[in-house]
Scaffold this motif. Structure first.
Motif, mmCIF file in Angstrom:
data_model
loop_
_atom_site.group_PDB
_atom_site.id
_atom_site.type_symbol
_atom_site.label_atom_id
_atom_site.label_comp_id
_atom_site.label_asym_id
_atom_site.label_seq_id
_atom_site.Cartn_x
_atom_site.Cartn_y
_atom_site.Cartn_z
ATOM 1 N N MET A 1 56.537 18.891 73.574
ATOM 2 C CA MET A 1 55.232 19.529 73.717
ATOM 3 C C MET A 1 55.244 20.365 74.987
ATOM 4 S SD MET A 1 52.570 19.326 71.798
ATOM 5 C CE MET A 1 51.199 20.382 71.967
ATOM 6 N N GLU A 2 54.515 21.406 74.980
ATOM 7 C CA GLU A 2 54.400 22.265 76.159
ATOM 8 C C GLU A 2 53.009 22.114 76.760
ATOM 9 O OE1 GLU A 2 56.772 24.070 77.621
ATOM 10 O OE2 GLU A 2 58.194 23.380 76.115
ATOM 11 N N PRO A 3 52.901 22.059 78.053
ATOM 12 C CA PRO A 3 53.998 22.111 78.997
ATOM 13 C C PRO A 3 54.734 20.775 79.049
ATOM 14 C CG PRO A 3 51.968 21.767 80.199
ATOM 15 C CD PRO A 3 51.599 21.933 78.741
ATOM 16 N N ARG A 4 55.953 20.819 79.457
ATOM 17 C CA ARG A 4 56.777 19.622 79.558
ATOM 18 C C ARG A 4 56.369 18.834 80.803
ATOM 19 N NH1 ARG A 4 61.046 17.411 77.518
ATOM 20 N NH2 ARG A 4 62.538 16.294 78.804
ATOM 21 N N VAL A 5 56.284 17.516 80.634
ATOM 22 C CA VAL A 5 56.067 16.649 81.784
ATOM 23 C C VAL A 5 57.452 16.327 82.329
ATOM 24 C CG1 VAL A 5 55.159 14.452 82.615
ATOM 25 C CG2 VAL A 5 53.928 15.705 80.826
ATOM 26 N N ASP A 6 57.699 16.735 83.559
ATOM 27 C CA ASP A 6 59.026 16.592 84.152
ATOM 28 C C ASP A 6 59.324 15.141 84.514
ATOM 29 O OD1 ASP A 6 59.329 19.411 84.051
ATOM 30 O OD2 ASP A 6 58.245 19.589 85.948
ATOM 31 N N ARG A 7 58.375 14.503 85.198
ATOM 32 C CA ARG A 7 58.570 13.116 85.612
ATOM 33 C C ARG A 7 57.272 12.587 86.185
ATOM 34 N NH1 ARG A 7 61.637 13.509 91.218
ATOM 35 N NH2 ARG A 7 60.775 15.482 91.875
ATOM 36 N N THR A 8 57.250 11.274 86.396
ATOM 37 C CA THR A 8 56.078 10.630 86.961
ATOM 38 C C THR A 8 56.516 9.454 87.818
ATOM 39 O OG1 THR A 8 53.892 9.687 86.435
ATOM 40 C CG2 THR A 8 55.710 9.091 84.968
ATOM 41 N N PHE A 10 54.501 6.301 90.693
ATOM 42 C CA PHE A 10 53.217 5.693 91.027
ATOM 43 C C PHE A 10 52.392 6.655 91.882
ATOM 44 C CE2 PHE A 10 50.129 2.912 92.958
ATOM 45 C CZ PHE A 10 49.807 2.073 91.907
ATOM 46 N N GLY A 11 51.265 7.118 91.340
ATOM 47 C CA GLY A 11 50.348 7.992 92.056
ATOM 48 C C GLY A 11 50.564 9.476 91.863
ATOM 49 N N TRP A 12 51.518 9.859 91.015
ATOM 50 C CA TRP A 12 51.755 11.283 90.800
ATOM 51 C C TRP A 12 52.390 11.545 89.433
ATOM 52 C CZ3 TRP A 12 56.837 12.646 89.990
ATOM 53 C CH2 TRP A 12 57.803 11.734 90.422
ATOM 54 N N ILE A 13 52.262 12.805 89.017
ATOM 55 C CA ILE A 13 52.898 13.269 87.794
ATOM 56 C C ILE A 13 53.283 14.727 88.008
ATOM 57 C CG2 ILE A 13 50.706 13.917 86.678
ATOM 58 C CD1 ILE A 13 51.987 12.848 84.016
ATOM 59 N N GLU A 14 54.418 15.123 87.488
ATOM 60 C CA GLU A 14 54.899 16.485 87.644
ATOM 61 C C GLU A 14 54.958 17.149 86.275
ATOM 62 O OE1 GLU A 14 59.142 18.045 88.854
ATOM 63 O OE2 GLU A 14 58.089 17.245 90.617
ATOM 64 N N VAL A 15 54.275 18.279 86.161
ATOM 65 C CA VAL A 15 54.196 19.012 84.901
ATOM 66 C C VAL A 15 54.651 20.448 85.150
ATOM 67 C CG1 VAL A 15 52.684 19.767 83.019
ATOM 68 C CG2 VAL A 15 52.233 17.586 84.181
ATOM 69 N N ALA A 16 55.676 20.860 84.424
ATOM 70 C CA ALA A 16 56.195 22.234 84.527
ATOM 71 C C ALA A 16 56.412 22.646 85.976
ATOM 72 C CB ALA A 16 55.275 23.207 83.801
ATOM 73 N N GLY A 17 56.949 21.728 86.775
ATOM 74 C CA GLY A 17 57.276 22.036 88.159
ATOM 75 C C GLY A 17 56.150 21.860 89.159
ATOM 76 N N SER A 18 54.935 21.564 88.702
ATOM 77 C CA SER A 18 53.799 21.346 89.603
ATOM 78 C C SER A 18 53.489 19.864 89.690
ATOM 79 C CB SER A 18 52.559 22.089 89.111
ATOM 80 O OG SER A 18 52.774 23.478 89.144
ATOM 81 N N ARG A 19 53.265 19.378 90.899
ATOM 82 C CA ARG A 19 52.970 17.961 91.112
ATOM 83 C C ARG A 19 51.474 17.758 91.272
ATOM 84 N NH1 ARG A 19 55.824 13.424 94.836
ATOM 85 N NH2 ARG A 19 57.398 13.672 93.242
ATOM 86 N N TYR A 20 50.966 16.724 90.591
ATOM 87 C CA TYR A 20 49.559 16.339 90.655
ATOM 88 C C TYR A 20 49.489 14.908 91.172
ATOM 89 C CZ TYR A 20 49.268 20.395 87.624
ATOM 90 O OH TYR A 20 49.387 21.665 87.106
ATOM 91 N N ASN A 21 48.643 14.690 92.170
ATOM 92 C CA ASN A 21 48.485 13.364 92.762
ATOM 93 C C ASN A 21 47.212 12.699 92.268
ATOM 94 O OD1 ASN A 21 50.868 13.512 94.375
ATOM 95 N ND2 ASN A 21 49.774 14.919 95.716
ATOM 96 N N TYR A 22 46.896 12.914 91.014
ATOM 97 C CA TYR A 22 45.709 12.360 90.377
ATOM 98 C C TYR A 22 45.918 12.354 88.864
ATOM 99 C CZ TYR A 22 44.891 17.430 90.422
ATOM 100 O OH TYR A 22 45.035 18.796 90.306
ATOM 101 N N ASP A 23 45.036 11.628 88.171
ATOM 102 C CA ASP A 23 45.097 11.578 86.711
ATOM 103 C C ASP A 23 44.835 12.969 86.145
ATOM 104 O OD1 ASP A 23 45.272 8.871 87.233
ATOM 105 O OD2 ASP A 23 43.437 8.336 86.178
#
Length: 120
Positions: A1-8, A10-23
Protein backbone atom coordinates in the motif's frame (compact mmCIF):
# COMPACT_ATOMS: atom_id res chain seq x y z
CA UNK A 1 0.00 0.00 0.00
CA UNK A 2 1.16 3.53 -0.61
CA UNK A 3 2.62 5.28 1.13
CA UNK A 4 4.88 2.57 2.47
CA UNK A 5 5.45 2.43 6.20
CA UNK A 6 9.21 2.14 6.52
CA UNK A 7 9.44 1.12 10.17
CA UNK A 8 8.13 1.74 13.64
CA UNK A 9 9.40 1.72 17.20
CA UNK A 10 8.01 2.64 20.59
CA UNK A 11 6.67 6.20 20.26
CA UNK A 12 7.28 6.71 16.55
CA UNK A 13 6.46 5.57 13.04
CA UNK A 14 8.22 6.34 9.77
CA UNK A 15 6.19 6.69 6.58
CA UNK A 16 7.81 7.34 3.19
CA UNK A 17 10.91 8.72 4.89
CA UNK A 18 9.08 11.03 7.33
CA UNK A 19 9.06 10.29 11.05
CA UNK A 20 5.99 10.91 13.21
CA UNK A 21 6.20 10.89 17.00
CA UNK A 22 2.46 10.43 17.46
CA UNK A 23 -0.40 8.18 16.36
CA UNK A 24 -1.34 8.57 12.72
CA UNK A 25 -4.07 7.81 10.21
CA UNK A 26 -3.23 7.05 6.58
CA UNK A 27 -6.15 7.81 4.29
CA UNK A 28 -7.18 5.88 1.18
CA UNK A 29 -5.56 8.63 -0.87
CA UNK A 30 -2.25 8.16 0.95
CA UNK A 31 -2.36 11.30 3.10
CA UNK A 32 -0.86 10.98 6.58
CA UNK A 33 -2.52 12.89 9.40
CA UNK A 34 -2.42 12.96 13.16
CA UNK A 35 -4.91 10.62 14.81
CA UNK A 36 -7.71 12.55 16.53
CA UNK A 37 -7.59 10.38 19.64
CA UNK A 38 -9.26 13.06 21.77
CA UNK A 39 -12.53 11.86 20.22
CA UNK A 40 -12.09 8.62 22.16
CA UNK A 41 -10.41 10.12 25.24
CA UNK A 42 -13.43 12.38 25.79
CA UNK A 43 -15.67 9.32 26.09
CA UNK A 44 -13.47 6.67 27.70
CA UNK A 45 -10.72 8.69 29.39
CA UNK A 46 -8.20 6.82 27.23
CA UNK A 47 -7.31 6.54 23.58
CA UNK A 48 -7.05 2.77 23.94
CA UNK A 49 -10.77 2.30 23.19
CA UNK A 50 -11.88 3.69 19.84
CA UNK A 51 -15.20 5.51 20.19
CA UNK A 52 -17.97 5.80 17.62
CA UNK A 53 -16.92 9.43 17.02
CA UNK A 54 -13.36 8.40 16.21
CA UNK A 55 -14.62 5.53 14.05
CA UNK A 56 -16.70 8.01 12.05
CA UNK A 57 -13.70 10.33 11.78
CA UNK A 58 -11.43 7.58 10.41
CA UNK A 59 -14.01 6.07 8.03
CA UNK A 60 -13.96 7.04 4.36
CA UNK A 61 -16.73 6.29 1.88
CA UNK A 62 -15.72 3.22 -0.12
CA UNK A 63 -13.26 1.92 2.46
CA UNK A 64 -13.32 -1.89 2.59
CA UNK A 65 -10.52 -2.54 5.08
CA UNK A 66 -9.29 -0.71 8.16
CA UNK A 67 -5.92 -1.76 9.51
CA UNK A 68 -5.43 -0.75 13.12
CA UNK A 69 -2.02 -0.90 14.72
CA UNK A 70 -3.07 -1.52 18.31
CA UNK A 71 0.27 -0.57 19.89
CA UNK A 72 3.37 -2.51 20.87
CA UNK A 73 1.41 -4.50 23.44
CA UNK A 74 -1.93 -4.53 21.59
CA UNK A 75 -3.81 -2.25 24.01
CA UNK A 76 -6.07 -0.48 21.49
CA UNK A 77 -9.51 -1.97 20.96
CA UNK A 78 -12.77 -1.01 19.30
CA UNK A 79 -15.78 -0.03 21.37
CA UNK A 80 -18.90 -2.09 20.67
CA UNK A 81 -20.38 0.98 18.92
CA UNK A 82 -17.33 1.34 16.68
CA UNK A 83 -17.44 -2.39 15.87
CA UNK A 84 -21.10 -2.03 14.85
CA UNK A 85 -20.37 1.08 12.79
CA UNK A 86 -17.68 -0.66 10.74
CA UNK A 87 -19.83 -3.78 10.32
CA UNK A 88 -22.75 -1.66 9.08
CA UNK A 89 -20.43 -0.10 6.48
CA UNK A 90 -18.99 -3.50 5.42
CA UNK A 91 -15.49 -2.57 6.58
CA UNK A 92 -13.24 -5.46 7.59
CA UNK A 93 -11.16 -4.42 10.58
CA UNK A 94 -7.71 -5.94 11.11
CA UNK A 95 -6.71 -5.14 14.70
CA UNK A 96 -3.06 -6.10 15.12
CA UNK A 97 -0.05 -5.11 17.20
CA UNK A 98 1.47 -2.14 15.41
CA UNK A 99 4.48 -3.99 13.98
CA UNK A 100 2.17 -6.64 12.47
CA UNK A 101 -0.19 -3.93 11.22
CA UNK A 102 2.73 -2.26 9.42
CA UNK A 103 3.54 -5.52 7.66
CA UNK A 104 -0.12 -5.98 6.67
CA UNK A 105 -0.33 -2.37 5.45
CA UNK A 106 2.73 -2.77 3.24
CA UNK A 107 1.38 -5.99 1.70
CA UNK A 108 -2.27 -5.06 1.10
CA UNK A 109 -3.93 -3.34 -1.89
CA UNK A 110 -7.31 -1.75 -2.41
CA UNK A 111 -9.58 0.60 -0.49
CA UNK A 112 -7.71 0.62 2.81
CA UNK A 113 -7.33 3.06 5.69
CA UNK A 114 -4.68 2.68 8.38
CA UNK A 115 -4.68 3.82 12.00
CA UNK A 116 -1.42 3.28 13.87
CA UNK A 117 -1.00 3.62 17.66
CA UNK A 118 2.71 3.97 18.36
CA UNK A 119 3.02 3.40 22.10
CA UNK A 120 1.59 0.73 24.38
Amino acid sequence: MEPRVDRTGFGWIEVAGSRYNYDIVITMGGAVRKRRKKLSKEVYGTSHTISIAEAQDVYEQGCRTLIIGSGKFGRVQLSPEAQSFFAEHSVVVALLPTQDAVERWNAIHGAVVGLFHVTC
